[in-house]
Design a protein around this motif. Structure first.
Motif, PDB file in Angstrom:
ATOM      1  N   GLN A   8       0.825  -1.210   0.000  1.00  0.00           N
ATOM      2  CA  GLN A   8       0.000   0.000   0.000  1.00  0.00           C
ATOM      3  C   GLN A   8       0.857   1.258   0.000  1.00  0.00           C
ATOM      4  OE1 GLN A   8      -2.555  -0.605   3.401  1.00  0.00           O
ATOM      5  NE2 GLN A   8      -4.247  -1.144   2.045  1.00  0.00           N
ATOM      6  N   GLU A   9       1.927   1.195   0.788  1.00  0.00           N
ATOM      7  CA  GLU A   9       2.791   2.371   0.874  1.00  0.00           C
ATOM      8  C   GLU A   9       3.568   2.573  -0.430  1.00  0.00           C
ATOM      9  OE1 GLU A   9       3.829   5.754   2.836  1.00  0.00           O
ATOM     10  OE2 GLU A   9       2.307   4.282   3.350  1.00  0.00           O
TER      11      GLU A   9
ATOM     12  N   ARG B  19       2.578   1.850  -3.304  1.00  0.00           N
ATOM     13  CA  ARG B  19       1.611   2.385  -4.266  1.00  0.00           C
ATOM     14  C   ARG B  19       1.590   3.914  -4.197  1.00  0.00           C
ATOM     15  NH1 ARG B  19      -3.596  -0.851  -3.396  1.00  0.00           N
ATOM     16  NH2 ARG B  19      -2.442  -2.619  -4.204  1.00  0.00           N
ATOM     17  N   LYS B  20       1.759   4.417  -2.983  1.00  0.00           N
ATOM     18  CA  LYS B  20       1.752   5.879  -2.819  1.00  0.00           C
ATOM     19  C   LYS B  20       3.088   6.486  -3.238  1.00  0.00           C
ATOM     20  CE  LYS B  20      -0.600   5.546   1.436  1.00  0.00           C
ATOM     21  NZ  LYS B  20      -0.336   5.820   2.832  1.00  0.00           N
ATOM     22  N   GLU B  21       4.166   5.763  -2.932  1.00  0.00           N
ATOM     23  CA  GLU B  21       5.494   6.354  -3.119  1.00  0.00           C
ATOM     24  C   GLU B  21       6.077   6.192  -4.513  1.00  0.00           C
ATOM     25  OE1 GLU B  21       8.827   6.581  -0.744  1.00  0.00           O
ATOM     26  OE2 GLU B  21       7.832   5.916   1.084  1.00  0.00           O
TER      27      GLU B  21
ATOM     28  N   GLY C  54       2.408   2.783   7.110  1.00  0.00           N
ATOM     29  CA  GLY C  54       1.864   4.058   6.672  1.00  0.00           C
ATOM     30  C   GLY C  54       2.217   5.168   7.642  1.00  0.00           C
TER      31      GLY C  54
ATOM     32  N   GLY D 194       4.374   7.363   7.410  1.00  0.00           N
ATOM     33  CA  GLY D 194       4.575   8.636   6.725  1.00  0.00           C
ATOM     34  C   GLY D 194       6.013   9.075   6.699  1.00  0.00           C
TER      35      GLY D 194
END
Ligand code: ZN
Length: 275
Positions: free
Chosen positions: A43-44, A46-48, A157, A159
């Motif tokens: 998931q992370e 995917r964001k990064e 997540g 951050g």
């Protein structure tokens, strides 16, 4: 003085709120822990990461991965394969079989068996549990505590605020994806065996190493790592080719599909004038 695993984790100034399963226990990473970590990691990422959201390209890589996994037999994880838009030749494996291949790796491959070789190598790191061992080993060292908390922050997540020391979460991921000599050799040996079982000519792995070596000597992309050197790996993998069962009809190409995928990547990433 050596701190206990849990104490070091508790005292770490990097510890994000609610982090995380890695800090809960200090024993070996279990399969279910690795699965959970892998899920959050994915998931992370995917964001990064600039993931290439193109079904055709992703399905192509996934198809190759699934073919190799089938040859490897039943697996405890649900593997995923993602393509990352990146001009560096690289590939890496996250926990629980989340595998990432850079677009440049696909573009660089001269035939499908070379790309299959890279994918098989990354699968090897997961199957041989190198990824789990790496996470595990890091949490047993003092510096590893910080890295691991950062890794856990990524996975949970937590951050970027928690990752100041690493510049980015990806730097921590790169650290956690640095394998030792033995692990690299094992992943290569796994790849040679599984490529052959999956119907690919395992020589693709060797010719891809040779190609990268021509480009950058024994330096080269991080997925090759510096220990063992590329020369050493070419030698060891070539020897493995001599003894592996190579039934007739092993494929080097896949009827031009790789070339279609390469053109598609160039168009999608606006590099169509490259050739
Ligand atoms: Zn490797």
């Amino acid at each position: 003085m050596r701190k206990s695993c849990s104490e070091a984790a508790r005292r770490s100034r990097f510890a994000p709120v609610g982090a995380i399963l890695l800090l809960v226990s200090c024993g070996p990473l279990s399969l279910s822990e690795e699965s959970q970590l892998g899920h959050s990691f994915q998931q992370e990422m995917r964001k990064e990461l600039p993931i290439l959201h193109d079904r055709v390209v992703t399905d192509y890589v996934r198809g190759m991965g699934r073919g190799i996994l089938k040859a490897a037999g039943p697996q405890p994880f649900d593997y995923t394969f993602q393509v990352v838009v990146d001009e560096n030749v690289n590939a890496f494996a996250g926990p629980a079989g989340h595998i990432y291949i850079h677009t440049e790796t696909i573009l660089k491959a001269r035939n499908a068996s070379e790309l299959a070789g890279v994918i098989a190598h990354e699968i090897g790191h997961v199957v041989e549990r190198h990824v789990a061992e790496n996470y595990n080993r890091q949490r047993n060292t003092q510096i590893g505590q910080q890295v691991l908390v950062a890794g856990a922050a990524i996975a949970g997540g937590g951050g970027m605020a928690n990752l100041a020391n690493f510049g980015s979460g990806l730097a921590a991921v790169a650290y956690l994806n640095t394998f030792g000599r033995e692990a690299e050799m094992e992943a290569d040996a796994f790849a040679v065996e599984m490529l052959s079982k999956a119907g690919w000519d395992p020589a693709g792995l060797v010719t891809f190493f040779q190609l990268l070596q021509e480009d950058s000597g024994d330096g080269g992309p991080s997925f090759l790592s510096s220990h063992p050197t590329t020369s050493e790996r070419i030698r060891a993998t070539s020897e493995a080719l001599e003894v592996v069962d190579r039934p007739p009809g092993l494929r080097t190409d896949d009827g031009g599909r790789l070339q279609i995928i390469q053109r598609r990547i160039l168009l999608l990433t606006r590099q169509s004038t490259r050739y």
